[in-house]
Design an enzyme around this catalytic site. Structure first.
Site, PDB file in Angstrom:
ATOM      1  N   HIS A  11      -1.084  10.431  -2.827  1.00  0.00           N
ATOM      2  CA  HIS A  11      -2.431  10.063  -2.374  1.00  0.00           C
ATOM      3  C   HIS A  11      -3.341  11.258  -2.159  1.00  0.00           C
ATOM      4  CE1 HIS A  11      -5.566   9.086   0.608  1.00  0.00           C
ATOM      5  NE2 HIS A  11      -5.628   7.936  -0.040  1.00  0.00           N
ATOM      6  N   HIS A  13       0.830  -1.206   0.000  1.00  0.00           N
ATOM      7  CA  HIS A  13       0.000   0.000   0.000  1.00  0.00           C
ATOM      8  C   HIS A  13       0.866   1.258   0.000  1.00  0.00           C
ATOM      9  CE1 HIS A  13      -3.042   2.693   2.235  1.00  0.00           C
ATOM     10  NE2 HIS A  13      -3.544   2.493   1.035  1.00  0.00           N
TER      11      HIS A  13
END
Length: 258
Positions: A65, A17
């Site tokens: 992100h 991730h």
């Protein structure tokens, strides 16, 4: 037919991730979605890196992100308000900026799971990944954005379409189909989908259930659960039949599951 993104990698799949940032790396200033984080995930043995795509002011797709830079760099500006050169300077002490093109070129053996975060990035992401469709999965919370990226990849003529994971609207309708025990509706919803990437729960709602796993697998769709960092939870989910674990600690997951 199984997409090449899945081929040759044993299950359970470990998806790093935003790359891998160990506690030691963090003390040296390394942050998620940096060049160093992707390199660390590969070095740990992860075949898959999950990341996110935003567009800078000068139109460069970067792995990042958040919509703004405050949490990661301390700069309050939005990603789309800075140039790639400015962002490169800001990320210099945090493991280094990595653009989407750089990631695909510098890590030819890594398979990328890319979440298109910005509306304006969809076309550029699709165009960039088109030649690499065999090792890219495209997703987004927005199914419209996800489809736009897939359409751009197809228009660019890369040959192999990227794999894809369902967005929020499809997942929501699928949960309804599962609750109604409608396997035919679930199959229709999952047409053209390669993976479901979901949390185990959303608030009080349990998303990952034995029936959802059964319906997904019956439609040749894998189920990957995010974001799981506890080895015991990883093992429990894999025991339920989950195909992949999205985790901040790919090193821990690889040790626990293999």
């Amino acid at each position: 037919m199984t997409h090449p993104w899945f081929a040759g990698v044993p299950r359970p799949r470990v998806l790093a991730h935003r790359g891998l940032v160990t506690p030691l790396d963090a003390t040296h200033g390394v942050v998620e979605n940096s060049f160093a984080a992707v390199a660390a995930a590969q070095a740990a043995g992860a075949h898959y890196v999950e990341s996110d795509c935003h567009l800078t002011l000068d139109g460069v797709v970067v792995l990042f992100h958040d919509a703004d830079l405050s949490r990661v760099t301390g700069d309050p500006r939005r990603v789309d308000a800075v140039t790639s050169r400015e962002l490169d300077q800001l990320m210099g002490g945090h493991g280094g900026l990595v653009t989407l093109e750089q990631a695909l070129d510098a890590f030819p053996d890594v398979r990328f799971n890319l979440d298109v975060k910005a509306e304006g990035a969809a076309e550029a992401v699709g165009r960039i990944v088109a030649p690499h469709g065999a090792r890219v999965l495209l997703t987004s919370f927005s199914d419209d954005r996800r489809r736009a990226a897939l359409d751009a990849a197809a228009a660019a003529g890369g040959g192999i379409r990227p794999a894809t994971s369902a967005g929020t609207s499809i997942v929501t309708r699928l949960i309804g189909a599962v609750s109604m025990r409608s396997r035919p509706l679930a199959r229709r919803l999952l047409r053209g989908i390669d993976a479901l990437q979901v949390p185990e729960r959303q608030g009080r709602l349990r998303i990952v259930t034995p029936r959802l796993l059964d319906y997904a697998h019956g439609a040749d769709v894998e189920v990957h659960v995010w974001t799981v960092n506890d080895p015991g939870e990883m093992t429990r989910l894999v025991g339920m039949g989950v195909d992949g674990i999205v985790t901040d600690r790919a090193d821990v997951a690889l040790a626990a599951l293999r």
